[in-house]
Design a protein around this motif. Structure first.
Motif, mmCIF file in Angstrom:
data_model
loop_
_atom_site.group_PDB
_atom_site.id
_atom_site.type_symbol
_atom_site.label_atom_id
_atom_site.label_comp_id
_atom_site.label_asym_id
_atom_site.label_seq_id
_atom_site.Cartn_x
_atom_site.Cartn_y
_atom_site.Cartn_z
ATOM 1 N N VAL A 76 -2.272 5.965 12.796
ATOM 2 C CA VAL A 76 -1.468 5.373 11.709
ATOM 3 C C VAL A 76 -1.792 5.994 10.344
ATOM 4 O O VAL A 76 -1.022 5.830 9.398
ATOM 5 C CB VAL A 76 -1.683 3.838 11.648
ATOM 6 C CG1 VAL A 76 -3.019 3.468 11.005
ATOM 7 C CG2 VAL A 76 -0.545 3.151 10.911
ATOM 8 N N ALA A 77 -2.907 6.712 10.252
ATOM 9 C CA ALA A 77 -3.388 7.171 8.933
ATOM 10 C C ALA A 77 -2.892 8.569 8.611
ATOM 11 O O ALA A 77 -2.830 9.446 9.472
ATOM 12 C CB ALA A 77 -4.912 7.155 8.921
ATOM 13 N N CYS A 78 -2.551 8.756 7.360
ATOM 14 C CA CYS A 78 -2.118 10.063 6.871
ATOM 15 C C CYS A 78 -3.158 10.483 5.832
ATOM 16 O O CYS A 78 -3.204 9.928 4.729
ATOM 17 C CB CYS A 78 -0.722 9.911 6.269
ATOM 18 S SG CYS A 78 0.048 11.462 5.851
ATOM 19 N N SER A 79 -4.010 11.413 6.204
ATOM 20 C CA SER A 79 -5.228 11.682 5.444
ATOM 21 C C SER A 79 -5.267 13.128 4.970
ATOM 22 O O SER A 79 -4.540 13.978 5.492
ATOM 23 C CB SER A 79 -6.447 11.386 6.327
ATOM 24 O OG SER A 79 -6.350 10.061 6.825
ATOM 25 N N LEU B 46 0.846 -1.198 0.000
ATOM 26 C CA LEU B 46 0.000 0.000 0.000
ATOM 27 C C LEU B 46 0.880 1.246 0.000
ATOM 28 O O LEU B 46 2.037 1.200 0.424
ATOM 29 C CB LEU B 46 -0.902 0.016 1.236
ATOM 30 C CG LEU B 46 -1.804 -1.200 1.435
ATOM 31 C CD1 LEU B 46 -2.591 -1.073 2.739
ATOM 32 C CD2 LEU B 46 -2.768 -1.336 0.254
ATOM 33 N N GLU B 47 0.306 2.362 -0.433
ATOM 34 C CA GLU B 47 1.085 3.604 -0.428
ATOM 35 C C GLU B 47 1.235 4.099 1.004
ATOM 36 O O GLU B 47 0.251 4.244 1.734
ATOM 37 C CB GLU B 47 0.383 4.673 -1.265
ATOM 38 C CG GLU B 47 0.580 4.486 -2.742
ATOM 39 C CD GLU B 47 -0.147 5.531 -3.565
ATOM 40 O OE1 GLU B 47 -0.435 6.623 -3.038
ATOM 41 O OE2 GLU B 47 -0.458 5.230 -4.721
ATOM 42 N N VAL B 48 2.481 4.369 1.365
ATOM 43 C CA VAL B 48 2.787 4.811 2.728
ATOM 44 C C VAL B 48 3.726 6.008 2.665
ATOM 45 O O VAL B 48 4.655 6.028 1.852
ATOM 46 C CB VAL B 48 3.465 3.663 3.525
ATOM 47 C CG1 VAL B 48 3.864 4.123 4.921
ATOM 48 C CG2 VAL B 48 2.542 2.450 3.628
ATOM 49 N N THR C 215 -10.001 5.515 2.738
ATOM 50 C CA THR C 215 -9.581 4.396 1.883
ATOM 51 C C THR C 215 -8.112 4.566 1.492
ATOM 52 O O THR C 215 -7.688 5.664 1.151
ATOM 53 C CB THR C 215 -10.456 4.336 0.616
ATOM 54 O OG1 THR C 215 -11.821 4.253 1.029
ATOM 55 C CG2 THR C 215 -10.115 3.129 -0.239
ATOM 56 N N THR C 216 -7.367 3.473 1.550
ATOM 57 C CA THR C 216 -5.939 3.509 1.187
ATOM 58 C C THR C 216 -5.809 3.362 -0.333
ATOM 59 O O THR C 216 -6.804 3.427 -1.064
ATOM 60 C CB THR C 216 -5.180 2.352 1.858
ATOM 61 O OG1 THR C 216 -5.635 1.126 1.262
ATOM 62 C CG2 THR C 216 -5.420 2.311 3.362
ATOM 63 N N SER C 217 -4.605 3.103 -0.777
ATOM 64 C CA SER C 217 -4.393 2.942 -2.220
ATOM 65 C C SER C 217 -5.028 1.649 -2.717
ATOM 66 O O SER C 217 -5.126 1.432 -3.925
ATOM 67 C CB SER C 217 -2.895 2.960 -2.547
ATOM 68 O OG SER C 217 -2.209 2.005 -1.748
ATOM 69 N N ASN C 218 -5.494 0.790 -1.834
ATOM 70 C CA ASN C 218 -6.271 -0.385 -2.227
ATOM 71 C C ASN C 218 -7.718 -0.178 -1.757
ATOM 72 O O ASN C 218 -7.943 0.087 -0.575
ATOM 73 C CB ASN C 218 -5.696 -1.651 -1.592
ATOM 74 C CG ASN C 218 -6.442 -2.900 -2.043
ATOM 75 O OD1 ASN C 218 -7.649 -3.024 -1.835
ATOM 76 N ND2 ASN C 218 -5.730 -3.814 -2.679
#
Ligand code: FAD
Length: 415
Positions: free
Chosen positions: A281-284, A256-258, A269-272
């Protein structure tokens, strides 16, 4: 994994974001399989009391629990404690746990939070040197504080200052060492940081700014901290409060994109499209400054957990409330609302130990910082929400009740 409505959802991590996601999924009518896996031995619990009441001894750490057995049953939640998700296979939709259990899931929420950042200087592993993130950390730290100090706190951020205030209240000699030239440099405007420093100094805490730690010295346990200017400070307990790092290793391994945490869109929603991330943990998306931001605050973890649950069910997340956080540091209750940095003009109410600054842009309140003025802060939040243009002179007038002003100026006349 396909994108039909989910019949099996895996929540990875047992913190606030996962807790709110679980509650919201059920509240929104999700009736499929709901699994929550946490590597801690406890059901989700609240972290803010750990650096406040738990250290002071006014609340037992077990009383921080968010999810008791009744709620687990009510939510029909499969709760796995003390096991770790070690692999996320996004193609087949499968979680693998350290114990070897494999679970098929249609959607995954990564709510893995983060870990306290470790200090990398000689002696950082001596007994008596600790971080504060978990219930066990808080219990261990309380034992050290009750033994009487002296205590050295490394880092003048929220957690460090809360620990310092609790240690002082327990009668310890306390020194805070901060590398920046002021406290809370990342989180509040300079004036508020200075007020907080004055309040801590007045309570007897030594505050050393612009200095780092060269080594931590001791024998069978910590004895002193050696600063970068060569001074030595006696310590029987050293608390490392220098921030946290996001627990994003599962996302990285899954491709996933991190960036600074797991990158998401506004619906978490992440890159998936089958995998979401929420909380520390999320960068939004950052609606104010563009780009993305990772927030390490209680309200943000709650809001993102709720939003992720909606997104997983194909529903639009609720509009986010005015951002807000607090920090209780002994006699100081610091609260910040909105985005003070967006303000061009500042109006201040109150004095040194008790004040609220309103940060305005083109006559609209866009942020507020309160020290021991919770009522003003609530009024400021209503003003931020209403977006009304108000004469700043009104705010400076102490006799004006901000909440009443907000109600009077709110377009819908709400509240
Ligand atoms: C001591 C302390 C005091 C705080 N005080 C305040 C405050 O006063 N005001 C405020 O606004 N905010 C405060 N915060 C911040 C707030 O508590 C956090 O922002 C919030 O807890 C984040 O929730 P989360 O669910 O994202 O992550 P966390 O609460 O960190 O939960 C993540 C969980 O996932 C688990 N996990 C990680 N990886 C895995 C894996 N692979 N498999 C299974 N489980 C895993 C972790 O062990 C952890 O239990 C404080 C935080 C701390 C630590």
């Amino acid at each position: 994994m396909d994108l039909t409505p989910p019949s099996s959802i895996g929540l990875v991590g047992g913190g606030l974001a996962a807790f709110w996601a679980a509650q919201t999924l059920r509240a929104q009518g999700y009736d499929g399989r709901l699994l929550l896996v946490t590597d801690e031995p406890h059901a989700p619990y609240d972290r803010p009391p750990l650096s406040k009441e738990v250290l002071l001894g006014t609340r037992e750490s077990a009383r921080t629990e968010l999810l008791g057995p009744e709620l687990v049953a009510e939510l029909d939640l499969e709760l796995v404690l003390g096991d770790r998700v070690t692999d996320l296979d996004v193609d087949s939709g499968r979680l693998t746990l350290e114990s070897g259990i494999r679970v098929p899931v249609d959607r995954v929420l990564l709510a893995t939070g983060g870990r306290a950042r470790a200090l990398r200087v000689p002696g950082a592993d001596l007994p008596g040197v600790t971080v504060l993130r978990t219930r066990e950390d808080a219990e261990r730290l309380r034992t050290l504080l009750v033994a009487g100090g002296p205590v050295v706190v490394l880092g003048g951020g929220f957690i460090g200052l809360e620990v310092a205030a609790a240690a002082r209240a327990l009668g310890c000699e306390v020194t805070v060492v901060e590398a920046a030239d002021r406290l809370l440099a990342r989180a509040v405007p300079a004036t508020a940081g200075e007020q907080v420093a004055r309040a801590h100094r007045a309570s007897g805490i030594r505050v050393e700014l612009g200095l780092g730690v060269a080594t931590i010295a001791g024998d069978d346990r910590v004895r002193e901290v050696v600063l970068t200017d060569g001074r030595r400070i006696a310590a029987s307990c050293v608390v490392v409060g220098i921030g946290m790092t996001p627990a994003d290793e599962l996302a990285r391994a899954a491709g996933l994109e991190v960036g600074d945490g797991v990158l998401t869109d506004a619906g978490q929603t992440t890159s998936n499209p089958h995998v979401l991330a929420a909380g520390d943990v999320a960068c939004s998306p950052d609606p104010w400054h563009g780009g993305r931001v990772r927030v390490e605050q209680w309200q943000s973890a709650q809001v993102q957990g709720v939003a992720a649950a909606h997104t997983m069910l194909g529903l639009a997340p609720p509009a986010p409330p005015v951002a807000w956080f607090w920090s209780d540091q002994g006699e100081v209750r610091l609260q910040v609302a909105g985005v003070p940095a967006r303000g061009r003009d500042v109006v201040r109410r109150g004095g040194d130990g008790d004040s609220c600054t309103l940060h305005l842009d083109a006559g609209r309140v866009v942020g507020a910082v309160s020290l021991n003025r919770p009522r003003d802060l609530r009024g400021a939040m209503l003003l931020i929400e209403s977006g009304a243009v108000v004469d700043p002179a009104l705010f400076a007038d102490e006799s004006v009740d901000l909440r009443r002003t907000a109600r009077a100026t709110s377009p819908s006349g709400r509240r």
